[in-house]
Design an enzyme around this catalytic site. Structure first.
Site, PDB file in Angstrom:
ATOM      1  CG  HIS A  80      25.610 -78.055  73.268  1.00 44.86           C
ATOM      2  ND1 HIS A  80      26.798 -78.378  72.659  1.00 44.86           N
ATOM      3  CD2 HIS A  80      24.829 -77.528  72.282  1.00 44.86           C
ATOM      4  CE1 HIS A  80      26.737 -78.069  71.370  1.00 44.86           C
ATOM      5  NE2 HIS A  80      25.543 -77.558  71.121  1.00 44.86           N
ATOM      6  CD  GLU A  81      21.038 -77.001  72.607  1.00 49.37           C
ATOM      7  OE1 GLU A  81      20.924 -75.886  72.070  1.00 49.37           O
ATOM      8  OE2 GLU A  81      21.487 -77.994  71.997  1.00 49.37           O
ATOM      9  CG  HIS A 116      23.800 -72.795  71.170  1.00 47.25           C
ATOM     10  ND1 HIS A 116      24.625 -72.359  70.156  1.00 47.25           N
ATOM     11  CD2 HIS A 116      23.789 -74.155  71.088  1.00 47.25           C
ATOM     12  CE1 HIS A 116      25.108 -73.406  69.494  1.00 47.25           C
ATOM     13  NE2 HIS A 116      24.615 -74.503  70.044  1.00 47.25           N
ATOM     14  CD  GLU A 155      27.354 -75.827  67.637  1.00 48.92           C
ATOM     15  OE1 GLU A 155      27.903 -76.733  68.291  1.00 48.92           O
ATOM     16  OE2 GLU A 155      26.147 -75.545  67.760  1.00 48.92           O
TER      17      GLU A 155
END
Length: 420
Positions: free
Chosen positions: A302-303, A306, A332
């Site tokens: 997830h990170e 980003h 997101e």
């Protein structure tokens, strides 16, 4: 000191600032300084969440308040406002001015501005107009309260003691309400704050978008629950030493294209990504759980989404408000794409499973990658958003939106949050 962030506009570079106007050069120099101060503030925040001793919260709050006060003065300076005004007018000449320029054989000047020039002025104007509505004292108080709030939240989270955190949360909400009132809004106080992260979006529009998402998510969840089918997730639980989890997450990030020469990984109570100058310094954190591998691995995906997005920013935009993501929603979309569409897929884990086995040979020697991927796709309502599955994650977001909106608009009291 100025750094070279312009290119000759006669080249074929898709992104370039014009070199023919001194006002653009001055604007860039000013915004570089503002971006640098902002990056230092972000670095102090990163340190607080990853390495700062707990007893330093008070002094860190003062440091951040001082820095934010200096930054605010730069952003609302009279010269910057005048410069933005001059460039805004120059980039949108009246019909009379354009006709006069054409008559003088200088019509080409009206179209010499690059997209980067226009974007820079547009973002600078938005930031200036918003900051000008806030007094320096309020900006400093928010910075100090944020630092103290994080320290209080961290301790309250460890002790499961909401009441210890409630006073500072209440203070922060009061400050954010004042920010919203000073910014101004048409429908809802929440709109003023939502616009910071997703320009132009309103709470009523989100309500409309979320209505359908809520209906579908609940229907899918109920269908799964009624099916009686269960997924074996036992392979995700066990004994997973933290250092080996970090090593595995580093490999996951590298294979995503994350450049560790321009980034890093640390541990924090809540996973996040922070940029101190995209694309040159973009860092991520994870929150490993010694008994549950999914928490760190999926946080890395997830990170990493980003971070890879931030690292993809054109270097020409560094130290300007154009660097990094277009909006929170765009950000997101990238993190959730990597976490779900890729990070929960069976083909992905077939390719990655050698790294999993290398990190934890005793746990996964006899586990098939298909079993591991299937476990990551189990659906079960839970209380922790960052560890939620693909179906219930949306419901976490919707609930948080409804709660935040009610808090900011003054419809619920802070003390009622645990019950709600």
């Amino acid at each position: 000191m100025s750094t070279k962030t312009t290119r000759d506009t006669t080249t074929t570079d898709p992104i370039a600032f014009t070199t023919s106007d001194e006002r653009i050069a001055e604007l860039l120099d000013t915004l570089h300084e503002i971006a640098d101060l902002g990056a230092l503030g972000a670095l102090a925040g990163w340190d607080q969440e990853t390495a700062m001793p707990p007893g330093a919260a008070e002094v860190r709050g003062g440091q951040l308040a001082t820095l934010e006060g200096i930054l605010h003065e730069r952003v609302v300076s009279q010269r910057l406002g005048a410069l933005i005004g001059e460039l805004t007018e120059a980039m949108a000449p009246s019909a009379e001015t354009a006709a006069e320029a054409a008559a003088n054989g200088a019509a080409e000047e009206a179209t010499a501005w690059t997209d980067a020039d226009r974007g820079l002025v547009r973002h600078a104007r938005r930031d200036y107009e918003r900051a000008a509505k806030l007094p320096k004292g309020l900006v400093q108080e928010i910075a100090k309260t944020q630092a103290l709030s994080f320290a209080a939240w961290r301790e309250a989270r460890t002790n499961n003691d909401f009441n210890a955190f409630a006073p500072l949360l209440s203070r922060m909400v009061t400050l954010q309400r004042e920010v919203a009132d000073r910014y101004g809004f048409k429908e809802s106080r929440y709109d003023a704050l939502l616009d910071i992260y997703e320009p132009g979006l309103t709470a009523s529009r989100v309500d409309t978008l979320f209505k359908r998402v809520r209906e579908i998510s609940v229907a899918v969840l109920q269908r799964i629950q009624k099916s009686g089918h269960t997924v074996d997730t036992s392979c995700l639980s066990g004994d997973f030493p933290i250092d080996r989890q970090v090593a595995l997450c580093e490999q996951v990030l590298r294979d995503m294209g994350y450049d560790f020469a321009r980034g890093g990984i640390e541990q924090s109570p809540h996973p996040f990504t922070s940029s101190f100058g995209s694309p040159f310094d973009v860092r991520v954190t994870i929150r490993p759980d010694e008994k549950f591998l999914q928490a760190s691995v999926m946080a890395a995906a997830h990170e990493g989404g980003h971070a890879v997005y931030e690292q993809g920013s054109d270097p020409i935009l560094a130290r300007t408000p154009l660097a990094g993501g277009a909006s929170l929603g765009a950000h997101e979309s990238q993190s959730r794409l990597w976490e779900n569409a890729i990070g929960r897929s069976e083909p992905y884990w077939k390719a990655q499973f050698a790294a999993v086995r290398e990190a934890f040979p005793e746990q996964y020697a006899k586990v098939a990658p298909e079993t591991f991927a299937r476990a990551l796709n189990a659906v079960e309502p839970s209380l922790i958003r960052v560890e939620a599955d693909e179906v219930t994650y949306n419901l976490h977001i919707i609930i948080r939106f409804e709660m935040e909106k009610a808090i900011i608009n003054g419809d619920v009291a802070i003390e009622s949050l645990p019950r709600l």
